[in-house]
Structure formats: C-alpha cells, structure tokens
Design an enzyme around this catalytic site. Structure first.
Site, short mmCIF file in Angstrom:
data_model
loop_
_atom_site.label_atom_id
_atom_site.label_comp_id
_atom_site.label_asym_id
_atom_site.label_seq_id
_atom_site.Cartn_x
_atom_site.Cartn_y
_atom_site.Cartn_z
N ARG A 173 149.95 14.15 -7.44
CA ARG A 173 151.42 14.09 -7.46
C ARG A 173 151.91 12.81 -8.14
O ARG A 173 151.65 11.70 -7.68
CB ARG A 173 152.00 14.25 -6.05
CG ARG A 173 151.61 13.19 -5.05
CD ARG A 173 152.05 13.58 -3.64
NE ARG A 173 151.20 14.65 -3.14
CZ ARG A 173 150.82 14.78 -1.86
NH1 ARG A 173 151.25 13.96 -0.94
NH2 ARG A 173 150.03 15.77 -1.50
N ARG A 176 141.30 18.91 2.55
CA ARG A 176 141.77 17.57 2.94
C ARG A 176 142.17 17.51 4.40
O ARG A 176 142.84 18.42 4.90
CB ARG A 176 142.99 17.16 2.09
CG ARG A 176 142.60 17.02 0.66
CD ARG A 176 143.68 16.42 -0.23
NE ARG A 176 143.04 16.16 -1.49
CZ ARG A 176 143.59 16.30 -2.69
NH1 ARG A 176 144.84 16.69 -2.79
NH2 ARG A 176 142.91 16.05 -3.77
N ASP A 224 147.63 19.48 -10.70
CA ASP A 224 147.18 19.58 -9.32
C ASP A 224 145.73 19.12 -9.30
O ASP A 224 144.93 19.50 -10.16
CB ASP A 224 147.28 21.02 -8.82
CG ASP A 224 147.05 21.08 -7.32
OD1 ASP A 224 148.03 21.15 -6.57
OD2 ASP A 224 145.88 21.03 -6.91
N ASP A 279 153.32 28.29 -5.48
CA ASP A 279 152.40 28.52 -4.37
C ASP A 279 152.54 27.52 -3.22
O ASP A 279 152.10 27.77 -2.11
CB ASP A 279 150.95 28.52 -4.87
CG ASP A 279 150.59 27.26 -5.67
OD1 ASP A 279 151.42 26.33 -5.73
OD2 ASP A 279 149.48 27.20 -6.25
N HIS A 280 153.18 26.39 -3.47
CA HIS A 280 153.25 25.34 -2.45
C HIS A 280 154.47 25.47 -1.53
O HIS A 280 154.36 25.54 -0.32
CB HIS A 280 153.31 23.95 -3.11
CG HIS A 280 151.98 23.41 -3.54
ND1 HIS A 280 151.21 24.01 -4.51
CD2 HIS A 280 151.29 22.32 -3.14
CE1 HIS A 280 150.10 23.29 -4.68
NE2 HIS A 280 150.12 22.27 -3.86
N SER A 315 145.78 13.64 -4.09
CA SER A 315 146.51 14.56 -4.95
C SER A 315 146.86 13.94 -6.30
O SER A 315 146.72 12.75 -6.53
CB SER A 315 147.79 14.99 -4.26
OG SER A 315 148.83 14.10 -4.58
C1 MIC Z 1 147.40 18.61 -2.52
O1 MIC Z 1 146.47 19.35 -2.21
O2 MIC Z 1 147.52 17.45 -2.10
C2 MIC Z 1 148.44 19.13 -3.50
C3 MIC Z 1 149.69 19.32 -2.76
O3 MIC Z 1 148.04 20.38 -4.00
C4 MIC Z 1 148.58 18.09 -4.61
C5 MIC Z 1 149.69 18.32 -5.55
C6 MIC Z 1 151.02 17.93 -5.01
O4 MIC Z 1 151.17 16.93 -4.33
O5 MIC Z 1 151.95 18.65 -5.34
C7 MIC Z 1 147.32 17.91 -5.45
O6 MIC Z 1 146.25 18.15 -4.96
O7 MIC Z 1 147.39 17.45 -6.59
FE1 SF4 Z 2 147.38 24.08 -2.29
FE2 SF4 Z 2 146.50 21.58 -2.73
FE3 SF4 Z 2 145.92 22.88 -0.47
FE4 SF4 Z 2 144.83 23.67 -2.72
S1 SF4 Z 2 144.52 21.70 -1.71
S2 SF4 Z 2 145.72 24.99 -1.15
S3 SF4 Z 2 146.48 23.31 -4.19
S4 SF4 Z 2 147.94 22.24 -1.15
#
Ligand code: MIC
Ligand code: SF4
Length: 637
Positions: free
Chosen positions: A535, A379, A119, A64-65, A533
């Site tokens: 990550r 975010r 995630d 999805d990313h 996140s």
């Molecule tokens: C995000 O919203 O920051 C992400 C991208 O979904 C991350 C995961 C990632 O960095 O792949 C998260 O929220 O854990």
């Molecule tokens: Fe995707 Fe993270 Fe954004 Fe949710 S907050 S839509 S999981 S990138």
C-alpha cells in the site's frame, strides 16, 4: 554458465542495465493487475500521467478488498473503477468475482510473462512460471503507461525441493517451513526460485500457494519452473495454448540454496503475531479455538475448498467454532457446486461468504475478545483482524478443518485417512462477469463519488531541512502499523486527507497531531521497516502529514520504493548502534539537504540535537532526481 528460470524471464524483458546482482535494471511489463484498495489511487495517478489507454498486453482491474458497503464510499469506488476500466482499455472483475491473484492465475497468467500488481501477493503468478512482482500503485500506473519497471537485479535463492508431501501436509507447510528457517526478512533482495525433484510432485495450485505466501519472506518474488504440471493446469483452464516450457539449466547457479525434504515435513502453524513464528501443530495442540477461517489468496482454490468439504462429509463443525469459508473466486464456487462440495459445507455448519479478501484485511470477520482465530491467510500482524490483542494463527486448510471439527488446535493426522481428492480435468471457467476491454473507451465518462479527493500536490525537496523526530519505532514495523486497513479505514483509500488521520494510530495515537504541529518530520525505525503490504498510502499519507525522512536500520523493498515515489528520503544508519542513541522529539537538521542528495554521495550527515549521525542514501541516480522533484509524479511531469 547455465541460466535460472528467473534469468530466463528477465533476460528477454530487460530494457536497461545488466543482470548483475544488486545493480539497477529496468524490465518491460507485459501484464498488470490492481485491486480496489490500491487501485483507486493507481488510476488517479494514471489519469495524472495523461495517457488515453493502457499500453500493456493485458491489464486487469479487480474489486476484491473493500466489499462491505456500510455507506456510499466503497460502492462509489467500485463504480469509479468500472468506469476507469472501460475508459482506459482494461479488463474489469467486479465485486463478488473473487480475489485478484486467484483469478489472475486461473484466467490470465502466462508462463514467461512479467506481471506487476499493486498488491504484495502478486507473486502468486510465480506458480505458473511468471515473473510476478508486487509494487506501489504509482509504479503500476507507470507500467500501464508503457514505462518499464525499475528494480535492483535480485540475487537468486534456490529452494531445492526433494521428496513429496505426506497426507494432511500441504503446500502451505512448505512455505511455513521456509519462514521458520529464514524469517520474514530472509528473502529481502532475492527471488526465491524452486527447483529439484520435488517440484513436479506439486500442482500449479500448490505452487501458487507457495509463491503467494512467499511474499512474507520479504522477497522480490518467488517462481517455479513451467513444466508438464503447468501445461496440465492451463489445459484444465482451457488455455493450453499459452503454455511454454521454462526450466532452469542443469548448471544454473543460485546465490544461496536451501533444501527442503517435503517427506519429512509435519503440519506447521505460525503463532501470533508474525508469519515466521512457526512451530509444529503438535506443539500447540489442544488450545481452544473460537474461529476458523478458510480463504484468502493463500488458500481458497477449488483444491482447498474440496479438501475441507471432503473432510466434513462424515463430520460436523464444533458448536464452539465460527467456521467460515471465503472462496477465492467465482470459478472455485461454481466448480465446488458442480462437485457437490458446496452442499456438504452448507450441511456441516460452515458460514460461506462471497469470494473476496474479507477478514484477511479486516473487512469483517473480527474474532471475539480473548479467543484464538485459526486462519489459512498469509498475515497475522497484530490487530489486522480488527480485534485489539487478537490471537491469530496461520495454518493450512488441513489444520483449519481439523480445528473446526474438534474446537481445538489439532494435528490433522489425528483425523485418520486422508480423503480422496479428485479435481476436474476441465474447470467451469466462472468468468462470465469479467468485462473485456472496449475497443474504444474514449467516450466513457469516469464516475467519481464525493469521497474521491484529488491527488495532493507535493513540493520539491527543500534546500535545508529542519524538523524533529516525530516517532521512534522498533523492528519489523509493518505497513499495517503505519497505515492500518480494516472496515473503518479502507473506504478512505481514495481520500488522502481523510485517511492520513489514521497514520501510526496503533503505535501512537498522538502521532497525527504532533506531525501537524511540526515544521518537518522524520520517523526512525529498526530492521525490516515497512514489511508486508504494497500500500503506497503508507508513504503517501505520512508525506501528506509532512514526513520527509525515514531513518531506519533496514527497509522492506516495496515500502522503500513507495517512499521514493512520494519524495520521502529513505535513509539507513551506517552505524546501527546510533539507533539506540536517537530519542523521539530530537531536533533534526540537515544543512544543504538538496545539495547532499543531488551530489550523488552515499553518505548524508543528519544532526540530531546537534550531534552528527552518519546515514546512507542507497538509491540510484534516477531515484535522486525523483526525490529532488518531490516524488515520481512531479518528476514524470
Ligand atoms: C494486504 O494483504 O495487506 C493487502 C491489503 O492485500 C495489501 C494491499 C493493500 O493494502 O491494499 C498488500 O498486500 O499489498
Ligand atoms: Fe486480499 Fe491481501 Fe488477504 Fe490476499 S493477503 S486475500 S490480497 S487482503
């Protein structure tokens, strides 16, 4: 004493420890989810553990990313993930199907179950009465291998909801209000548990919007009870049989309580550049807006898209605004088409994209220079949109659509009557592209593109440590600061040597060169270090560059766990004033490093330019063994 929902779920899943607040427990994990940006690494780690098939009740691998395919890298990763899912017995949700959290809620979530996801927004499942926790990929790989998940037994923050939401005020405003009151670190160490008479006025979709956005509080997770609303939602998904009621006992005790009168809430908005920078929409109304995005795992359900469509039935999108819709799932789109909302959106001038994360993680949709972007996302950390000096505001779909119409930040109550919203009693499932696990995947070949690099080898902890302070950072450093995302960097998630070139880029472009020339590194930070996140690349890539210690005032939960998993010592200042005395470039010395870690003492003396600083290593005995081994994979082997 009565039990909270949290205790009612943790209790039957407990495999080690007691439910004493703050002590280490281990819980059995029923379900896991991964997304592609963290998933490639999680499956490389799963392979390294060497188990032929996942051992959970249910594991889903989502893409999805990383949806933009500007070269072979992301597409290769998608194929890798599909082959991995087939080989190891997972469900697979391909690109274009939607965001993991939205689909998991619709198709897989089960009240009372535990879910571990790679995630940080995994707590979305809390809207269904699950204990859904975000973690690093390696922790999820361990769970898929049948190992329990270790965490500190959280304290429980009761959020008492009373009253009901007024027209044009929605679930997102509830969490914006919680953020306004307790900040992005107010939830650290807690499960946010919702109770009180207001709870039953909220649908599961509303609840999930709240538990999702609750990740921004730094909480371990957020949870709602499972009640008639839960049953109604599951019935609408054709999954009523997985319902069980889970309600807190009347005499359940919470460690803290916060009361929110939902009837008194007004439309709220988080200003740049932190989700807790919350004011009333009326306070910033009138500012011109260049872009409005409705989407992300926080607000992209059928309810949100239909609200926008119904509002636009009699209105048009302003020509000054790029109004974009990122649906949460194929299911949301199919039902939107069925209800006629899709046509309304097309006609109104909206740009409709494929379901997925997209601009939320900087995969396209960067705003124009010097313009305001309003987003229904969770975010707004600086630069996350892909534009330097961006001005991203976070709001509800109601506030978003009002701005799309007027071209300015607008209190949606000015639009007049709230449109009637009728959602289907039975949804079209929209899951025709989800692959179910093969009965036997042992013959499936795993397809690896040239961008997938082997997992790096890490050495055990050295006897003594000598190095330097490579960076001194401030408070609330996010994982986006440590390891940026976006369309340029995300395709490198399965290649640690390549992605490590971007570590701390936005804070200090010279960091990488400095780290490479150093014999050993320490990074110093302030409060709530590593928020955001899950990550693990934010631990893995600095470790690859030689960072062995992080010394900060306080850590965010997932990042601290990731540091331990990759053998980086998470130290905190015993006297926070010592932070002020540290200078970047200072020489660091820890005599008897290994011995100090193995002895089990909490205190570690670090010499900075020859001056002793007292620091604390607050970890369990199991963590110490992992740190000594140089990381969890070394230890598990
Ligand atoms: C995000 O919203 O920051 C992400 C991208 O979904 C991350 C995961 C990632 O960095 O792949 C998260 O929220 O854990
Ligand atoms: Fe995707 Fe993270 Fe954004 Fe949710 S907050 S839509 S999981 S990138």
């Amino acid at each position: 004493m009565g039990k909270t929902v949290t205790e009612k779920i943790i209790g039957p899943h407990l495999v080690e420890g007691e439910m004493d607040r703050g002590s280490e427990i281990a819980i059995r994990i029923d379900q896991t989810l991964t997304q592609d940006a963290t998933g490639t690494m999680a499956y490389l780690e799963f392979e390294a553990i060497g188990i032929p098939r996942v051992k959970t009740d249910l594991s889903v691998c989502y893409v999805d990313h990383n949806l933009i395919q500007s070269d072979f890298r992301n597409a290769d990763d998608h194929r890798f993930l599909q082959s991995v899912a087939r080989r190891f017995g997972l469900y697979f949700s391909p690109p274009g199907n939607g965001i993991s959290h939205q689909i998991n809620l619709e198709r897989f979530g089960r009240p009372g179950a535990t879910l571990l996801g790679s995630d940080s927004h995994t707590p979305t499942g809390g809207g269904l009465g699950m204990l859904a926790i975000g973690a690093g990929g390696l922790d999820v790989a361990m769970a898929m291998a049948g190992k329990p998940f270790y965490l500190l037994m959280p304290r429980i923050y009761g959020v008492k909801l009373v009253g009901g939401l007024s027209p044009w005020v929605s679930a997102r405003d509830v969490l914006l209000e919680v953020l306004r009151r307790i900040s992005v670190k107010g939830g650290v160490g807690y499960v946010m548990e919702y109770f009180g008479p207001g709870v039953e006025t909220l649908s599961v979709t509303d609840r999930a919007a709240i538990t999702n956005f609750g990740a921004e509080l730094g909480a371990t997770t957020s949870v709602f009870p499972s009640d008639w609303q839960t049953k109604k939602f599951l019935d609408s998904q054709g999954r009523g049989e997985v319902f069980t009621e889970i309600i807190a006992d009347a005499d359940a005790e919470y460690d803290e309580v916060l009361e929110i009168d939902m009837s008194a809430l007004e439309p709220l908005i988080a200003c740049p550049t932190s989700p807790d920078n919350v004011v009333k929409v009326s306070e910033v109304a009138g500012k011109p807006v260049g872009q409005v995005l409705v989407g992300s795992c926080s607000a992209s359900s059928l309810r949100d898209l239909m609200l926008v469509a119904r509002t636009l039935e009699t209105r048009e999108v302003s020509r000054e605004v790029s109004f974009e819709i990122n649906p949460g799932s194929r299911q949301a789109v199919e039902n939107l088409v069925e209800l006629g909302g899709y046509a309304t959106l097309v006609h109104s001038g909206a740009r409709i994209h494929q379901p997925g994360c997209l601009g939320c993680i900087g995969m396209g949709q960067a705003p124009a220079t010097g313009t305001i972007s309003l987003r229904t996302f969770p975010r707004n950390f600086p630069g996350r949109s892909g534009t330097v000096d961006d001005q991203v505001y976070l709001c509800s779909p109601e506030v978003a659509v009002a701005a799309a119409v007027t071209g300015r930040i607008t209190d949606p109550r000015e639009l007049g009557d709230f449109p009637e919203l009728k959602l289907p009693e039975k949804y079209l499932p929209g899951d025709q592209r989800i692959e179910v696990p093969l009965a036997d995947g042992s013959g499936i070949e795993i397809i690896r593109g040239p961008n997938i690099a082997a997992f790096p080898d890490f050495e055990p902890l050295p006897e003594d440590f000598a190095g330097e302070v490579l960076l001194k950072a401030g408070d609330n450093i996010t994982t986006d600061h440590i390891m940026p995302a976006g369309a340029r960097v995300l395709p490198l998630r399965s290649n640690i040597p390549a992605i490590s070139e971007f570590v701390y880029n936005s804070l200090d472009p010279d960091f990488v060169a400095r780290a490479r020339n150093s014999s050993g590194g320490m990074v110093v930070g302030g409060d709530n270090y590593g928020q955001g996140s899950s990550r693990e690349h934010a631990a893995l890539a600095p470790r690859y560059l030689g960072v062995r210690i992080k010394l900060v005032k306080s850590f965010a939960r997932i990042h601290k766990a990731n540091l331990i998993n990759f053998g980086i010592l998470p130290l905190t200042f015993i006297d926070p004033d010592d932070y002020d005395r540290v200078v970047q470039g200072a020489e660091v010395e820890i005599a008897g490093f290994r011995q100090q870690v193995s002895s089990g003492g909490d205190e570690i003396i670090v010499k900075l330019d020859g001056v002793a600083v007292r620091t604390s290593l607050a970890v369990s005995e199991r963590h110490r063994q992992i740190l000594l081994a140089g990381g969890l994979l070394n230890w598990a082997r």
